[in-house]
Design a protein around this motif. Structure first.
Motif, PDB file in Angstrom:
ATOM      1  N   LEU A 446      30.764  58.540 -43.806  1.00  0.00           N
ATOM      2  CA  LEU A 446      30.061  59.878 -43.426  1.00  0.00           C
ATOM      3  C   LEU A 446      31.131  60.294 -42.491  1.00  0.00           C
ATOM      4  CD1 LEU A 446      26.291  59.109 -43.271  1.00  0.00           C
ATOM      5  CD2 LEU A 446      27.519  59.655 -45.245  1.00  0.00           C
ATOM      6  N   PRO A 447      31.036  61.784 -42.434  1.00  0.00           N
ATOM      7  CA  PRO A 447      31.725  62.443 -41.658  1.00  0.00           C
ATOM      8  C   PRO A 447      31.439  62.272 -40.140  1.00  0.00           C
ATOM      9  CG  PRO A 447      31.342  63.814 -43.210  1.00  0.00           C
ATOM     10  CD  PRO A 447      30.565  62.734 -43.605  1.00  0.00           C
ATOM     11  N   GLY A 448      32.458  61.526 -39.160  1.00  0.00           N
ATOM     12  CA  GLY A 448      32.260  61.458 -37.840  1.00  0.00           C
ATOM     13  C   GLY A 448      31.837  59.973 -37.696  1.00  0.00           C
ATOM     14  N   ASN A 449      31.672  59.296 -38.670  1.00  0.00           N
ATOM     15  CA  ASN A 449      31.189  57.621 -38.700  1.00  0.00           C
ATOM     16  C   ASN A 449      32.548  56.736 -38.435  1.00  0.00           C
ATOM     17  OD1 ASN A 449      28.553  57.856 -38.628  1.00  0.00           O
ATOM     18  ND2 ASN A 449      28.253  56.996 -40.519  1.00  0.00           N
ATOM     19  N   ALA A 450      33.792  57.144 -38.551  1.00  0.00           N
ATOM     20  CA  ALA A 450      35.007  56.402 -38.001  1.00  0.00           C
ATOM     21  C   ALA A 450      35.018  56.837 -36.553  1.00  0.00           C
ATOM     22  CB  ALA A 450      36.425  56.781 -38.722  1.00  0.00           C
ATOM     23  N   PHE A 451      35.603  55.621 -35.832  1.00  0.00           N
ATOM     24  CA  PHE A 451      35.679  55.869 -34.359  1.00  0.00           C
ATOM     25  C   PHE A 451      36.768  55.291 -33.871  1.00  0.00           C
ATOM     26  CE2 PHE A 451      33.033  52.175 -34.941  1.00  0.00           C
ATOM     27  CZ  PHE A 451      33.497  51.314 -34.068  1.00  0.00           C
ATOM     28  N   VAL A 452      37.262  55.792 -32.564  1.00  0.00           N
ATOM     29  CA  VAL A 452      38.071  54.660 -31.564  1.00  0.00           C
ATOM     30  C   VAL A 452      37.430  54.886 -30.243  1.00  0.00           C
ATOM     31  CG1 VAL A 452      40.384  54.875 -30.424  1.00  0.00           C
ATOM     32  CG2 VAL A 452      40.134  55.825 -32.682  1.00  0.00           C
ATOM     33  N   VAL A 453      37.327  53.809 -29.719  1.00  0.00           N
ATOM     34  CA  VAL A 453      36.380  53.585 -28.506  1.00  0.00           C
ATOM     35  C   VAL A 453      37.259  52.660 -27.516  1.00  0.00           C
ATOM     36  CG1 VAL A 453      35.431  51.386 -29.270  1.00  0.00           C
ATOM     37  CG2 VAL A 453      34.037  52.769 -27.847  1.00  0.00           C
ATOM     38  N   ARG A 454      37.040  53.208 -26.377  1.00  0.00           N
ATOM     39  CA  ARG A 454      37.634  52.357 -25.278  1.00  0.00           C
ATOM     40  C   ARG A 454      36.389  51.883 -24.549  1.00  0.00           C
ATOM     41  NH1 ARG A 454      42.154  53.460 -20.433  1.00  0.00           N
ATOM     42  NH2 ARG A 454      41.245  51.948 -18.802  1.00  0.00           N
ATOM     43  N   ARG A 455      36.402  50.261 -24.179  1.00  0.00           N
ATOM     44  CA  ARG A 455      35.475  49.595 -23.638  1.00  0.00           C
ATOM     45  C   ARG A 455      36.258  48.811 -22.492  1.00  0.00           C
ATOM     46  NH1 ARG A 455      31.542  47.535 -27.990  1.00  0.00           N
ATOM     47  NH2 ARG A 455      30.151  47.264 -26.306  1.00  0.00           N
ATOM     48  N   ALA A 456      35.330  48.704 -21.117  1.00  0.00           N
ATOM     49  CA  ALA A 456      35.913  47.793 -20.163  1.00  0.00           C
ATOM     50  C   ALA A 456      36.162  46.557 -20.695  1.00  0.00           C
ATOM     51  CB  ALA A 456      35.041  47.824 -18.713  1.00  0.00           C
ATOM     52  N   TYR A 457      37.119  46.013 -19.928  1.00  0.00           N
ATOM     53  CA  TYR A 457      37.199  44.354 -20.617  1.00  0.00           C
ATOM     54  C   TYR A 457      37.188  43.318 -19.281  1.00  0.00           C
ATOM     55  CZ  TYR A 457      39.095  40.128 -22.910  1.00  0.00           C
ATOM     56  OH  TYR A 457      39.113  39.042 -23.602  1.00  0.00           O
ATOM     57  N   PRO A 458      36.412  42.266 -19.369  1.00  0.00           N
ATOM     58  CA  PRO A 458      35.751  41.905 -20.408  1.00  0.00           C
ATOM     59  C   PRO A 458      34.113  42.117 -20.539  1.00  0.00           C
ATOM     60  CG  PRO A 458      35.790  40.052 -18.722  1.00  0.00           C
ATOM     61  CD  PRO A 458      36.234  41.426 -18.213  1.00  0.00           C
ATOM     62  N   THR A 459      33.688  43.158 -19.908  1.00  0.00           N
ATOM     63  CA  THR A 459      32.322  43.590 -19.787  1.00  0.00           C
ATOM     64  C   THR A 459      31.839  44.117 -21.100  1.00  0.00           C
ATOM     65  OG1 THR A 459      32.577  45.611 -18.621  1.00  0.00           O
ATOM     66  CG2 THR A 459      32.354  43.595 -17.299  1.00  0.00           C
ATOM     67  N   GLY A 460      32.670  45.000 -21.769  1.00  0.00           N
ATOM     68  CA  GLY A 460      32.295  45.793 -22.679  1.00  0.00           C
ATOM     69  C   GLY A 460      31.624  47.271 -22.384  1.00  0.00           C
ATOM     70  N   GLU A 461      31.597  47.465 -21.138  1.00  0.00           N
ATOM     71  CA  GLU A 461      31.099  48.839 -20.835  1.00  0.00           C
ATOM     72  C   GLU A 461      31.797  50.028 -21.425  1.00  0.00           C
ATOM     73  OE1 GLU A 461      30.628  51.508 -16.404  1.00  0.00           O
ATOM     74  OE2 GLU A 461      31.316  49.408 -16.639  1.00  0.00           O
ATOM     75  N   LEU A 462      30.967  51.004 -21.888  1.00  0.00           N
ATOM     76  CA  LEU A 462      31.685  51.980 -22.752  1.00  0.00           C
ATOM     77  C   LEU A 462      32.284  53.119 -21.736  1.00  0.00           C
ATOM     78  CD1 LEU A 462      31.951  53.663 -25.537  1.00  0.00           C
ATOM     79  CD2 LEU A 462      29.795  54.706 -24.773  1.00  0.00           C
ATOM     80  N   GLN A 463      33.643  53.356 -21.978  1.00  0.00           N
ATOM     81  CA  GLN A 463      34.169  54.374 -21.310  1.00  0.00           C
ATOM     82  C   GLN A 463      34.477  55.687 -22.064  1.00  0.00           C
ATOM     83  OE1 GLN A 463      37.838  52.037 -20.065  1.00  0.00           O
ATOM     84  NE2 GLN A 463      36.591  51.054 -18.247  1.00  0.00           N
ATOM     85  N   TRP A 464      34.885  55.639 -23.261  1.00  0.00           N
ATOM     86  CA  TRP A 464      35.028  56.883 -24.011  1.00  0.00           C
ATOM     87  C   TRP A 464      34.816  56.518 -25.644  1.00  0.00           C
ATOM     88  CZ3 TRP A 464      39.164  56.890 -27.085  1.00  0.00           C
ATOM     89  CH2 TRP A 464      40.396  56.330 -26.701  1.00  0.00           C
ATOM     90  N   VAL A 465      34.409  57.387 -26.574  1.00  0.00           N
ATOM     91  CA  VAL A 465      34.404  57.549 -27.691  1.00  0.00           C
ATOM     92  C   VAL A 465      35.147  58.776 -28.320  1.00  0.00           C
ATOM     93  CG1 VAL A 465      33.194  57.025 -29.804  1.00  0.00           C
ATOM     94  CG2 VAL A 465      32.189  56.332 -27.723  1.00  0.00           C
ATOM     95  N   PHE A 466      36.157  58.538 -29.612  1.00  0.00           N
ATOM     96  CA  PHE A 466      36.602  59.531 -30.157  1.00  0.00           C
ATOM     97  C   PHE A 466      36.230  59.322 -31.613  1.00  0.00           C
ATOM     98  CE2 PHE A 466      39.954  60.840 -33.153  1.00  0.00           C
ATOM     99  CZ  PHE A 466      40.307  62.235 -33.004  1.00  0.00           C
ATOM    100  N   THR A 467      35.433  60.193 -32.447  1.00  0.00           N
ATOM    101  CA  THR A 467      35.205  60.200 -33.685  1.00  0.00           C
ATOM    102  C   THR A 467      35.907  60.997 -34.614  1.00  0.00           C
ATOM    103  OG1 THR A 467      33.622  61.790 -33.646  1.00  0.00           O
ATOM    104  CG2 THR A 467      32.786  59.804 -32.870  1.00  0.00           C
ATOM    105  N   ALA A 468      35.924  60.404 -35.930  1.00  0.00           N
ATOM    106  CA  ALA A 468      36.659  61.111 -36.813  1.00  0.00           C
ATOM    107  C   ALA A 468      36.018  60.874 -38.249  1.00  0.00           C
ATOM    108  CB  ALA A 468      38.178  60.190 -37.161  1.00  0.00           C
ATOM    109  N   ASP A 469      36.701  61.367 -39.346  1.00  0.00           N
ATOM    110  CA  ASP A 469      36.104  61.543 -40.497  1.00  0.00           C
ATOM    111  C   ASP A 469      36.561  60.688 -41.730  1.00  0.00           C
ATOM    112  OD1 ASP A 469      34.415  63.702 -39.988  1.00  0.00           O
ATOM    113  OD2 ASP A 469      35.622  64.949 -40.798  1.00  0.00           O
TER     114      ASP A 469
END
Length: 552
Positions: A446-469
């Motif tokens: 679906l539109p917007g369901n592809a993504f690039v994500v940055r997560r802290a390592y090794p904890t996995g804390e979310l830092q940012w998300v970019f979505t794509a189609d």
């Protein structure tokens, strides 16, 4: 406004008819001035990964192009949803009829009849309902003779054949509109004719090139590119285990042909050797699909000599870490066979421990992270390995496993996420993984369901998300930027710190769109990008002229 402009400086593997991949059918206009060729690219999928997902509307992986006869320059380029079977030039109008289609493998014979306007380069699909079109011919300026496939399996018993002929007369072919041809077409059963002759199409292309002093070599799907310390570039592609280019060469310094496809290329820390993974296509034998084991070759990058062959007992992918340790993860999961093991290998290739991670499949578990200090994998539930996936690290040499963080970062969404490619980086914001993937939905991507994500390592804390189609095909990173390509043909440059878009641009060669499959950063302002049609683009980044003028 983009901060950077992306320029294509060189094209490795260039050549005539490169846009159409494997030729299927070729037609030359009676006056000899124009050639129309339809071909086929590889569906962007191999035994360990699938990157074919696009949000609708979508086009297929079957290109067609119009070429100028004198110099074979590409004048127009487009894709069709089904493979092309036949091409016919209109006797008086600047129109080309192109019949496409194929059996869907289980019930229907689908396809379309396209009318290509040579003056505008536009196409119109004129059948009201999908039907495989097997033959087209113009009887006269008003009459188009067709051979269509039967609509579906149950019609074969009624007609005694799978081919039906008809003729359609109209005086408005030059004013064609979508779905203007509606049933019934007055079809008559005819014997099934020969299918599209791919060998003949290739022979015609070779002859056209030879007549002009050119050489045609089939190239498709550059699945992996990497760079070497001295500036050379290596690539793995369909039919080629590995090839090596110098920064200025017009031909590869060396090439290793292979049966099947070159899928992965991992340069070892010494910069002198690389691991190259190849895989032959699966086969349908004894009423079931079978696939041969993968082959992993350790290649001397100076000479192209294969130093060592590693032969797992099953299809596999290579996962590596920055210090040269690597692992083979089995990917076989068809039929009754299921490979759940990974085998750890030291930098010299010696086997160490074996670890069970559960079943792998190409949609869920691909997780290829560059520069990482750990061997990273995706692992799901024991009973349903595609669900509740975690990022896990496997330590060497003993093979102990550490669960790091769930692949899904949004507990409230609880989505079923697919893995993808990525990179480890340690910048001003600290160590992190930046990786791509997609959120599963039963309706497709679906539109917007592809993504690039940055997560802290090794904890996995979310830092940012970019979505794509559309799905991400490749990703690389440095301390400043994340470089991402998509199967839509787009290259996007993100700021590493916060994911802000710095540039986004559709990749084109000679004005025609290409689909990027692989990418590597050569230097802070240069990239190498492997394409679905078999080329490697050397691209540079420059400050956008618009931005520069605004700052003056």
């Amino acid at each position: 406004m983009s901060a950077f402009e992306i320029r294509t400086d060189r094209v490795l593997g260039a050549g005539p008819f490169r846009e159409i991949g494997q030729p299927r059918v070729v037609a030359t206009h009676p006056d000899g001035e124009v050639i129309v060729v339809a071909g086929a690219l590889i569906r962007p999928q191999w035994h360990g990964r699938d990157v074919s997902g696009r949000s609708r509307p979508h086009s297929g992986w079957y290109p067609a192009a119009v070429y100028r006869s004198g110099d074979l320059a590409c004048m127009a380029h487009f894709t069709t949803r089904w493979p092309a079977n036949t091409i016919a030039f209109h006797p008086t109008l600047p129109l080309v009829a192109i019949g496409t289609g194929a059996y869907d493998g289980g019930w229907a014979y689908e396809g379309e009849l396209l009318l290509l306007n040579l003056s505008t380069g536009t196409t119109v699909s004129v059948l009201a309902y999908p039907r495989e079109v097997r033959q087209v011919a113009w009887g006269d300026p008003q009459t188009l003779d067709l051979v269509l496939a039967i609509p579906c399996d149950e019609d074969e018993q009624r007609f005694g054949t799978t081919s039906l002929a008809c003729s359609i007369q109209r005086d408005d072919w030059d004013r064609a509109t979508t779905a203007m041809l509606r049933m019934p077409y007055g079809e008559t059963p005819v014997p099934d004719g020969p299918r599209t002759d791919l060998a003949l199409a290739a022979t015609i292309i070779e002859r056209l090139c030879h007549q002009r002093g050119l050489r045609w070599v089939a190239r498709r799907a550059v699945w992996a590119v990497d760079s070497l310390p001295d500036g050379r570039i290596i690539a793995a592609l369909e039919g080629v285990r590995l090839e090596c280019w110098s920064p200025a060469s017009e031909e590869p310094l060396w090439r290793l042909p292979t049966d099947g496809a070159g899928c992965q290329a991992n340069v070892l820390p010494d910069g002198r050797t690389a691991l190259a993974v190849t895989q032959t296509a699966r086969r349908f034998e004894d009423r079931r699909w079978t696939i041969d084991p993968s082959v992993v070759a350790q290649v001397d990058l100076d000479t192209g000599a294969v130093e060592t062959i590693h032969e797992p007992a099953w299809p596999a992918i290579v996962v590596s870490r920055a210090d040269g340790w690597w692992a083979l993860r089995g990917t076989e999961h068809t039929g009754q066979a299921t490979t759940e093991e990974i085998t750890l290998r030291s930098p010299d290739g010696a086997p160490a421990a074996t670890v069970s991670l559960g079943r792998y499949d190409l949609f869920n578990h691909f997780f290829d992270i560059r520069y990482t200090p750990d061997l990273l994998f995706l692992q799901g539930r024991a009973d349903k390995p595609w669900q509740d996936k975690w990022v896990v690290a496997v330590d060497v040499p003993e093979g102990s496993m550490r669960r790091l963080f769930p692949l899904e970062w949004d507990e409230s969404r609880g989505g079923h996420l697919f893995g993808g490619c990525g990179a480890y980086l340690d910048d001003r914001s600290g160590p992190a993984l930046v990786y791509a993937g997609a959120v599963h939905d039963g309706a497709g991507l679906l539109p917007g369901n592809a993504f690039v994500v940055r997560r802290a390592y090794p904890t996995g804390e979310l830092q940012w998300v970019f979505t794509a189609d559309h799905e991400v095909t490749a990703l690389d990173a440095d301390g400043d930027f994340i470089y991402v390509t998509f199967n839509s043909g787009e290259l996007v440059l993100l700021r590493a710190e916060d994911g802000a878009v710095q540039a986004r641009q559709e990749l084109r060669v000679n004005g025609h769109r290409v689909v990027p499959l692989s990418l590597v950063r050569l230097s802070p302002d240069r990239l190498a990008i492997g394409t679905l049609d078999g080329r490697v683009l050397i691209c540079s980044l420059a400050a956008s002229p618009d931005l520069a003028s605004d700052q003056e």
